[in-house]
Design an enzyme around this catalytic site. Structure first.
Site, PDB file in Angstrom:
ATOM      1  CG  HIS A 129      33.325  40.013  39.155  1.00 21.69           C
ATOM      2  ND1 HIS A 129      32.883  38.996  38.362  1.00 21.69           N
ATOM      3  CD2 HIS A 129      32.220  40.697  39.521  1.00 21.69           C
ATOM      4  CE1 HIS A 129      31.558  39.056  38.256  1.00 21.69           C
ATOM      5  NE2 HIS A 129      31.124  40.084  38.934  1.00 21.69           N
ATOM      6  CB  CYS A 167      47.983  45.361  62.117  1.00 18.40           C
ATOM      7  SG  CYS A 167      48.390  47.076  61.857  1.00 18.40           S
ATOM      8  N   GLY A 204      31.122  35.945  26.014  1.00 19.42           N
ATOM      9  CA  GLY A 204      31.770  34.944  26.857  1.00 19.42           C
ATOM     10  C   GLY A 204      31.382  34.931  28.309  1.00 19.42           C
ATOM     11  CB  SER A 206      27.523  31.295  32.266  1.00 21.71           C
ATOM     12  OG  SER A 206      27.879  31.885  33.514  1.00 21.71           O
TER      13      SER A 206
END
Ligand code: APR
Length: 257
Positions: A129, A167, A204, A206
């Protein structure tokens, strides 16, 4: 809660043993619960979880960022700063020690965007992630689209969030938001590791977020034993051959010693 001398722990260590003698034998998937004992809140804890206090679509989606870039940037800046004041816990250290003692056995896959695994020594952890310490441009760089080099994020003008002086592009946190694809290299490496491991150890999480939550089932379908460490029930307990009801910092040192 599990006690160190329990039969359950002995059973789990026996389940784990074959993997410790095999290259790529152990795949470990971690979630926010891994860092909870270091002081970083999890997401879905009813009282202390981020999503109990904030709307994830406002703070962890591209639409939420575009709607209020300053608020989202500030929230991640606070999390980043808070994270830098925490330390890896005994669970992080147990995984790093295992990797040092048994080179090539462990593939560590994490959903966490903090750097506690890396600071403990697992510098090759696969971050599904993203990484809260990395920033990137919100939109494709217009200069690059015109055939030039992509503007350096280092050169961004200060602000909340910082902005490209050439930009006008905004910087955003280098994490994966809801509705976004995971880094291709990371998810395919994680799937490879899940398919080839002898044991998948899940700590750890869910199991609420896919595709990460699918890795335990993938490993099981490819013949791996699945072991879960979590003080509470998770959505992927059904994939487990054994569940250890305890915390990362208390169970992992005993399990991996
Ligand atoms: N040790 C082990 N597990 C723990 C501990 C602990 N000390 N404390 C809590 N847990 C468990 C909880 O019981 C819960 O099952 O950790 C889990 C944390 O679940 P979530 O808060 O849902 O976090 P996670 O599974 O990592 O979330 C997945 O969702 O919000 C997104 O991108 C974010 O990576 C995150 C993803």
């Amino acid at each position: 809660m599990i006690s160190h001398a329990s039969a359950e722990l002995a059973q789990a260590r026996a389940l784990l043993a074959p993997a410790l003698g095999q290259r790529g034998g152990l795949c470990v998937l971690t979630g926010a619960g891994m860092s909870a004992e270091s002081g970083i809140p999890a997401f879905r804890d009813a009282l202390t979880g981020y999503w109990a206090q904030f709307d994830p679509m406002e703070l962890a989606s591209e639409g939420g960022f575009r709607a209020n870039p300053q608020r989202v940037w500030t929230w991640y800046a606070e999390r980043r700063q808070g994270g830098q004041q925490t330390q890896p816990n005994a669970g992080h250290h147990a995984l790093a020690d295992l990797a040092r003692r048994r080179p090539g056995v462990l593939t560590l896959v994490t959903q966490n965007v903090d750097d506690l695994h890396q600071r403990a020594g697992n510098t090759d952890a696969i971050q599904l992630h993203g990484d809260i310490l990395q920033d990137r441009w919100l939109d494709p760089c217009p200069r690059q689209a015109r055939g030039g080099n992509v503007c350096s994020t280092e050169g961004a003008q200060a602000g909340q969030p910082p902005r490209c002086g050439e930009c006008g592009n905004l910087l955003r946190p280098g994490v994966v938001w809801f509705g976004e694809a995971l880094p291709l290299g990371a998810i395919s490496a994680a799937e490879q590791a899940a398919q080839h491991c002898a044991v998948m150890l899940v700590v750890g999480t869910s199991g609420a977020v896919w595709p990460a939550a699918g890795l335990a089932g993938l490993a099981r379908r490819h013949g791996a034993q699945v072991l879960i460490v979590n003080p509470a029930p998770s959505e992927i307990d059904g994939q487990a051959h054994q569940v250890l009801r305890g915390t990362a910092a208390t169970v992992l040192p005993a399990l991996l010693a």
